[in-house]
Motif scaffolding. Sequence first.
Motif, mmCIF file in Angstrom:
data_model
loop_
_atom_site.group_PDB
_atom_site.id
_atom_site.type_symbol
_atom_site.label_atom_id
_atom_site.label_comp_id
_atom_site.label_asym_id
_atom_site.label_seq_id
_atom_site.Cartn_x
_atom_site.Cartn_y
_atom_site.Cartn_z
ATOM 1 N N UNK A 1 15.473 42.470 -8.541
ATOM 2 C CA UNK A 1 15.427 41.252 -9.344
ATOM 3 C C UNK A 1 14.252 41.287 -10.319
ATOM 4 N N UNK A 2 13.095 41.726 -9.842
ATOM 5 C CA UNK A 2 11.894 41.778 -10.686
ATOM 6 C C UNK A 2 12.060 42.793 -11.807
ATOM 7 N N UNK A 3 12.601 43.956 -11.493
ATOM 8 C CA UNK A 3 12.828 44.979 -12.514
ATOM 9 C C UNK A 3 13.830 44.491 -13.557
ATOM 10 N N UNK B 1 8.190 47.584 -14.330
ATOM 11 C CA UNK B 1 7.133 47.044 -13.472
ATOM 12 C C UNK B 1 6.423 48.211 -12.806
ATOM 13 N N UNK B 2 5.145 48.034 -12.472
ATOM 14 C CA UNK B 2 4.432 49.142 -11.830
ATOM 15 C C UNK B 2 4.263 48.887 -10.334
ATOM 16 N N UNK B 3 3.865 49.932 -9.629
ATOM 17 C CA UNK B 3 3.766 49.887 -8.168
ATOM 18 C C UNK B 3 2.773 48.827 -7.712
ATOM 19 N N UNK B 4 1.642 48.738 -8.393
ATOM 20 C CA UNK B 4 0.614 47.776 -7.998
ATOM 21 C C UNK B 4 1.144 46.343 -8.041
ATOM 22 N N UNK B 5 1.854 46.009 -9.112
ATOM 23 C CA UNK B 5 2.416 44.657 -9.239
ATOM 24 C C UNK B 5 3.407 44.367 -8.113
ATOM 25 N N UNK C 1 17.754 51.465 -10.014
ATOM 26 C CA UNK C 1 16.653 51.439 -10.968
ATOM 27 C C UNK C 1 16.282 52.872 -11.320
ATOM 28 N N UNK C 2 15.350 53.002 -12.258
ATOM 29 C CA UNK C 2 14.892 54.323 -12.702
ATOM 30 C C UNK C 2 13.405 54.444 -12.404
ATOM 31 N N UNK C 3 13.035 55.494 -11.694
ATOM 32 C CA UNK C 3 11.615 55.709 -11.365
ATOM 33 C C UNK C 3 10.851 56.188 -12.586
ATOM 34 N N UNK D 1 5.780 53.474 -11.491
ATOM 35 C CA UNK D 1 6.569 52.267 -11.299
ATOM 36 C C UNK D 1 8.055 52.503 -11.431
ATOM 37 N N UNK D 2 8.740 51.532 -12.049
ATOM 38 C CA UNK D 2 10.184 51.635 -12.215
ATOM 39 C C UNK D 2 10.619 50.824 -13.423
ATOM 40 N N UNK D 3 11.823 51.142 -13.951
ATOM 41 C CA UNK D 3 12.385 50.357 -15.049
ATOM 42 C C UNK D 3 13.891 50.214 -14.851
ATOM 43 N N UNK D 4 14.466 49.268 -15.614
ATOM 44 C CA UNK D 4 15.909 49.067 -15.562
ATOM 45 C C UNK D 4 16.631 50.335 -15.997
#
Length: 250
Positions: A12-14, A20-24, A49-51, A55-58
């Motif tokens: 949902x966040x992505x 979004x990054x790992x820390x967030x 998602x895509x690594x 982090x990750x992106x849509x």
Amino acid sequence: MNFQNRKQLIVQTVDERGSVDVRELAELLQTSEMTVRRDLVQLAASGLLYRTRGGAMKVSLATDQFRFANKTAVNADRKDYICQLAAQDVQEGDILFMDCGSTVFRLCPFIRNKRITVITNSLPVVAELMSSDVTVNLVGGEVDKERQAVHGLMAEEHIARYRANRAFIGVDGISLQHGLSANSEKEASTATAMARQTEKVYLLCDSSKLETDKYLYFAPLSLFDVLITDTEAKPDVVAAYRKAGIRLIN
């Protein structure tokens, strides 16, 4: 929180933010970064998602990562808020540099009725301002079709011939420890070329990019004079930036 709940919140966040990054994610989920990385590996393997590095992106953005329309649509409300603040400093008669950043592009509707001159390497900015009161100076050089921008040595030489009152530039990442970072050498070199030729540099940066490090470190924090971000910026991060002597507006 079990994996299924974490999975739902991560996806949902992505989807909402685009990237979004790992820390967030670790802070959002109240878990360790190691757990987040493990979750991202599983979600990427399922095609959800895509690594990315850190982090990750849509998936829809990753399949065409640099297509301008996609980047512009990410965090659109935040970008518009930032640009409304930025436009307040633009005066009649000003000469502006505007780079090809997706946040910078969204400044166009807020300045189109001003009698100013804009020097830009962004084809979308040119298209948006052609029917406005703004005089447009398009930087010459080689066109990056995917990014819809002009880059390269000739572009930098073009920029060096002009002086501006203000430069509005974007960035992919900014951190107090490492400074400014980007996903591309081309965009980084254009931003620094514009910064050298202006009286005042504004960094337009949505809060998701604060305390984020990207592929290429290209400039110290001293490159810009004003950082404009949005109201979603964490209070402790805002306080740390101001304590470091940065003029931050949000």
